[in-house]
Design a protein around this motif. Structure first.
Motif, PDB file in Angstrom:
ATOM      1  N   PHE A 180      88.903  86.249  -1.241  1.00  0.00           N
ATOM      2  CA  PHE A 180      90.088  86.139  -1.956  1.00  0.00           C
ATOM      3  C   PHE A 180      90.795  84.831  -1.939  1.00  0.00           C
ATOM      4  O   PHE A 180      90.799  84.167  -0.891  1.00  0.00           O
ATOM      5  N   ILE A 181      91.470  84.426  -3.112  1.00  0.00           N
ATOM      6  CA  ILE A 181      92.042  83.117  -3.223  1.00  0.00           C
ATOM      7  C   ILE A 181      93.535  83.552  -3.370  1.00  0.00           C
ATOM      8  O   ILE A 181      93.843  83.642  -4.708  1.00  0.00           O
ATOM      9  N   PRO A 182      94.571  83.655  -2.546  1.00  0.00           N
ATOM     10  CA  PRO A 182      95.973  83.867  -2.776  1.00  0.00           C
ATOM     11  C   PRO A 182      96.440  83.001  -3.810  1.00  0.00           C
ATOM     12  O   PRO A 182      97.300  83.777  -4.627  1.00  0.00           O
ATOM     13  N   PRO A 183      96.430  81.920  -3.914  1.00  0.00           N
ATOM     14  CA  PRO A 183      97.328  81.023  -4.858  1.00  0.00           C
ATOM     15  C   PRO A 183      96.899  81.506  -6.307  1.00  0.00           C
ATOM     16  O   PRO A 183      98.028  81.540  -7.116  1.00  0.00           O
ATOM     17  N   SER A 184      95.666  81.910  -6.566  1.00  0.00           N
ATOM     18  CA  SER A 184      95.351  82.364  -8.011  1.00  0.00           C
ATOM     19  C   SER A 184      95.199  83.569  -8.164  1.00  0.00           C
ATOM     20  O   SER A 184      95.319  84.064  -9.300  1.00  0.00           O
ATOM     21  N   GLY A 185      95.362  84.544  -7.008  1.00  0.00           N
ATOM     22  CA  GLY A 185      94.783  85.829  -6.968  1.00  0.00           C
ATOM     23  C   GLY A 185      93.654  86.291  -7.524  1.00  0.00           C
ATOM     24  O   GLY A 185      93.562  87.651  -7.763  1.00  0.00           O
ATOM     25  N   PHE A 186      92.549  85.518  -7.332  1.00  0.00           N
ATOM     26  CA  PHE A 186      91.295  85.852  -7.863  1.00  0.00           C
ATOM     27  C   PHE A 186      90.433  86.189  -6.554  1.00  0.00           C
ATOM     28  O   PHE A 186      90.614  85.935  -5.274  1.00  0.00           O
ATOM     29  N   HIS A 187      89.490  87.364  -6.666  1.00  0.00           N
ATOM     30  CA  HIS A 187      88.645  87.935  -5.698  1.00  0.00           C
ATOM     31  C   HIS A 187      87.411  87.059  -6.531  1.00  0.00           C
ATOM     32  O   HIS A 187      86.807  87.757  -7.501  1.00  0.00           O
ATOM     33  N   VAL A 188      86.835  86.284  -5.734  1.00  0.00           N
ATOM     34  CA  VAL A 188      85.902  85.382  -6.330  1.00  0.00           C
ATOM     35  C   VAL A 188      84.412  85.874  -5.751  1.00  0.00           C
ATOM     36  O   VAL A 188      84.466  85.866  -4.252  1.00  0.00           O
ATOM     37  N   VAL A 189      83.270  85.904  -6.431  1.00  0.00           N
ATOM     38  CA  VAL A 189      82.179  86.212  -5.778  1.00  0.00           C
ATOM     39  C   VAL A 189      81.290  84.796  -6.189  1.00  0.00           C
ATOM     40  O   VAL A 189      81.061  84.432  -7.448  1.00  0.00           O
ATOM     41  N   PRO A 190      80.745  84.098  -5.030  1.00  0.00           N
ATOM     42  CA  PRO A 190      79.809  83.091  -5.295  1.00  0.00           C
ATOM     43  C   PRO A 190      78.571  83.539  -5.785  1.00  0.00           C
ATOM     44  O   PRO A 190      78.088  84.365  -4.855  1.00  0.00           O
ATOM     45  N   VAL A 191      77.735  83.003  -6.749  1.00  0.00           N
ATOM     46  CA  VAL A 191      76.352  83.514  -7.298  1.00  0.00           C
ATOM     47  C   VAL A 191      75.456  82.310  -6.586  1.00  0.00           C
ATOM     48  O   VAL A 191      75.617  81.289  -7.367  1.00  0.00           O
ATOM     49  N   LEU A 192      74.808  82.229  -5.770  1.00  0.00           N
ATOM     50  CA  LEU A 192      73.750  81.573  -5.454  1.00  0.00           C
ATOM     51  C   LEU A 192      72.475  81.196  -6.394  1.00  0.00           C
ATOM     52  O   LEU A 192      71.869  82.355  -6.448  1.00  0.00           O
ATOM     53  N   ALA A 193      72.186  80.342  -6.959  1.00  0.00           N
ATOM     54  CA  ALA A 193      71.000  80.219  -7.832  1.00  0.00           C
ATOM     55  C   ALA A 193      70.295  78.953  -7.361  1.00  0.00           C
ATOM     56  O   ALA A 193      70.758  77.921  -6.833  1.00  0.00           O
ATOM     57  N   PHE A 194      68.856  79.038  -7.897  1.00  0.00           N
ATOM     58  CA  PHE A 194      68.101  77.802  -8.035  1.00  0.00           C
ATOM     59  C   PHE A 194      67.319  77.519  -9.238  1.00  0.00           C
ATOM     60  O   PHE A 194      66.969  78.426 -10.006  1.00  0.00           O
ATOM     61  N   SER A 195      67.122  76.209  -9.313  1.00  0.00           N
ATOM     62  CA  SER A 195      66.082  75.647 -10.510  1.00  0.00           C
ATOM     63  C   SER A 195      65.547  74.591 -10.078  1.00  0.00           C
ATOM     64  O   SER A 195      66.127  73.633  -9.404  1.00  0.00           O
ATOM     65  N   THR A 196      64.153  74.424 -10.530  1.00  0.00           N
ATOM     66  CA  THR A 196      63.528  73.142 -10.490  1.00  0.00           C
ATOM     67  C   THR A 196      63.893  72.079 -11.167  1.00  0.00           C
ATOM     68  O   THR A 196      63.914  70.872 -11.285  1.00  0.00           O
ATOM     69  N   ASP A 197      64.375  72.675 -12.632  1.00  0.00           N
ATOM     70  CA  ASP A 197      64.985  71.666 -13.688  1.00  0.00           C
ATOM     71  C   ASP A 197      65.759  72.540 -14.484  1.00  0.00           C
ATOM     72  O   ASP A 197      65.522  73.179 -15.423  1.00  0.00           O
ATOM     73  N   PRO A 198      67.226  72.341 -14.221  1.00  0.00           N
ATOM     74  CA  PRO A 198      68.079  73.302 -15.087  1.00  0.00           C
ATOM     75  C   PRO A 198      68.480  72.332 -16.477  1.00  0.00           C
ATOM     76  O   PRO A 198      69.195  73.341 -17.038  1.00  0.00           O
ATOM     77  N   GLY A 199      67.852  71.510 -16.744  1.00  0.00           N
ATOM     78  CA  GLY A 199      67.877  70.968 -18.064  1.00  0.00           C
ATOM     79  C   GLY A 199      69.386  70.154 -18.281  1.00  0.00           C
ATOM     80  O   GLY A 199      69.990  69.914 -17.160  1.00  0.00           O
ATOM     81  N   PRO A 200      69.683  69.803 -19.279  1.00  0.00           N
ATOM     82  CA  PRO A 200      70.758  68.985 -19.728  1.00  0.00           C
ATOM     83  C   PRO A 200      71.998  69.622 -19.428  1.00  0.00           C
ATOM     84  O   PRO A 200      72.278  70.854 -19.693  1.00  0.00           O
ATOM     85  N   VAL A 201      73.073  69.300 -18.659  1.00  0.00           N
ATOM     86  CA  VAL A 201      74.331  69.665 -18.549  1.00  0.00           C
ATOM     87  C   VAL A 201      75.328  68.472 -19.067  1.00  0.00           C
ATOM     88  O   VAL A 201      75.231  67.346 -18.645  1.00  0.00           O
ATOM     89  N   ALA A 202      76.642  68.855 -19.581  1.00  0.00           N
ATOM     90  CA  ALA A 202      77.502  67.923 -19.780  1.00  0.00           C
ATOM     91  C   ALA A 202      78.978  68.701 -19.951  1.00  0.00           C
ATOM     92  O   ALA A 202      78.900  69.670 -20.091  1.00  0.00           O
ATOM     93  N   VAL A 203      80.124  67.900 -20.303  1.00  0.00           N
ATOM     94  CA  VAL A 203      81.257  68.717 -20.557  1.00  0.00           C
ATOM     95  C   VAL A 203      81.119  69.180 -21.836  1.00  0.00           C
ATOM     96  O   VAL A 203      80.745  68.491 -22.966  1.00  0.00           O
ATOM     97  N   VAL A 204      81.482  70.583 -22.064  1.00  0.00           N
ATOM     98  CA  VAL A 204      81.435  71.262 -23.401  1.00  0.00           C
ATOM     99  C   VAL A 204      82.903  71.134 -24.146  1.00  0.00           C
ATOM    100  O   VAL A 204      82.936  70.852 -25.407  1.00  0.00           O
ATOM    101  N   ASP A 205      83.883  71.357 -23.302  1.00  0.00           N
ATOM    102  CA  ASP A 205      85.239  71.243 -23.938  1.00  0.00           C
ATOM    103  C   ASP A 205      86.145  70.414 -23.001  1.00  0.00           C
ATOM    104  O   ASP A 205      86.428  70.817 -22.040  1.00  0.00           O
ATOM    105  N   GLU A 206      86.405  69.328 -23.442  1.00  0.00           N
ATOM    106  CA  GLU A 206      87.014  68.250 -22.738  1.00  0.00           C
ATOM    107  C   GLU A 206      88.773  68.854 -22.380  1.00  0.00           C
ATOM    108  O   GLU A 206      89.108  68.516 -21.561  1.00  0.00           O
ATOM    109  N   ALA A 207      89.059  69.985 -23.155  1.00  0.00           N
ATOM    110  CA  ALA A 207      90.524  70.411 -22.931  1.00  0.00           C
ATOM    111  C   ALA A 207      90.444  71.284 -21.376  1.00  0.00           C
ATOM    112  O   ALA A 207      91.582  71.532 -20.869  1.00  0.00           O
ATOM    113  N   GLU A 208      89.161  71.596 -21.101  1.00  0.00           N
ATOM    114  CA  GLU A 208      89.202  72.489 -19.800  1.00  0.00           C
ATOM    115  C   GLU A 208      88.538  71.592 -18.645  1.00  0.00           C
ATOM    116  O   GLU A 208      88.565  71.995 -17.563  1.00  0.00           O
ATOM    117  N   THR A 209      87.356  70.729 -18.991  1.00  0.00           N
ATOM    118  CA  THR A 209      86.494  70.412 -18.137  1.00  0.00           C
ATOM    119  C   THR A 209      86.648  68.671 -18.386  1.00  0.00           C
ATOM    120  O   THR A 209      86.406  68.383 -19.420  1.00  0.00           O
TER     121      THR A 209
END
Length: 258
Positions: free
Chosen positions: A144-173
């Motif tokens: 639980f994160i009080p400032p935002s009020g979110f109940h957050v579940v971290p999802v642990l994952a693995f990849s040998t090669d996740p492929g390309p990643v980049a900013v999709v929306d500059e207004a958010e990221t």
């Protein structure tokens, strides 16, 4: 291989590479390690806020993707030199958590089929990540994160090669980076950070990298994972800095090579 269903998405803890198994097999200890660095009075406040949110039906469900990438085998048997962790930096113009480093993720949508679905959907929207190139392993205990009020579940994952990643929306990221795990391990990149509107007793683990300062919830989770996985090295927990002072060092210090 054992499978655990999460809202239609299959989790495969046995699909973790050998070097990641200590973290996966001891995942229940991550929340305990996280809470160990929180002062008792702060922990009591968070617990009370969580209890109130549960009783009143307040708070929103959310999930984040904790994606480790790297080779299946490690010559040393431990953490590979080229293992990395996917991290984003939120746009500076956002209303909440502007400029803050985070795992990709966010609030659950009504159509989401569990936290894994939420984490993968959000990661795709933020980074363009192809979810078919990774394997969800486990979900960590909800936090639980009080400032935002979110109940957050971290999802642990693995990849040998996740492929390309980049900013999709500059207004958010602002930044999407696959950060070497050893950059988080490096004691030179570690410090404790507190916000000026609070006291030093609120200081938590932070990581000063060349493009970002990772602190807050994300910094706490990464610090806890390093401890549980056995990757952490001794570091100076007496190096306590105010948040703005630490942020001013971004781009001028740290040994991370993204």
């Amino acid at each position: 291989m054992s499978w655990v269903s999460d809202g239609g998405h299959r989790l495969a803890p046995d699909a973790a590479p050998p070097w990641l198994k200590p973290l996966v097999e001891n995942a229940k200890d991550v929340k305990r390690a996280y809470r160990r660095r929180v002062p008792a009075d702060v922990l009591a406040m968070v617990s009370a806020a969580n209890a109130k949110a549960v009783m009143t039906g307040g708070g929103r469900d959310a999930a984040v993707l904790v994606l480790f990438s790297g080779p299946w085998d490690s010559q040393s048997g431990g953490l590979p030199d080229d293992a990395d962790l996917l991290v984003t930096v939120r746009a500076s113009t956002l209303r909440h958590h502007a400029g803050q480093a985070a795992f990709p993720g966010g609030a659950a949508d009504p159509g989401d089929d569990g936290p894994v679905h939420t984490a993968l959907r959000e990661a795709n929207e933020e980074t363009g990540l192809d979810a078919t190139r990774l394997q969800p392993l486990i979900t960590l205990e909800r936090m639980f994160i009080p400032p935002s009020g979110f109940h957050v579940v971290p999802v642990l994952a693995f990849s040998t090669d996740p492929g390309p990643v980049a900013v999709v929306d500059e207004a958010e990221t602002a930044i999407v980076a696959r950060v070497p795990v050893r950059a988080f391990v490096n004691p030179k990149n570690r410090m404790m950070v507190y916000r000026s509107d609070r006291t030093r007793r609120f200081a938590g683990p932070a990581f000063l990298l060349n493009q970002m300062l990772v602190w807050g919830f994300t910094g706490q989770v990464i610090s806890a994972m390093l401890d549980v996985a056995g990757w952490a090295e001794p570091w100076n927990t007496d190096d306590i800095r105010e948040l703005e002072d630490a942020m001013s060092l971004v781009g001028h210090d740290g040994d991370c090579a993204d």
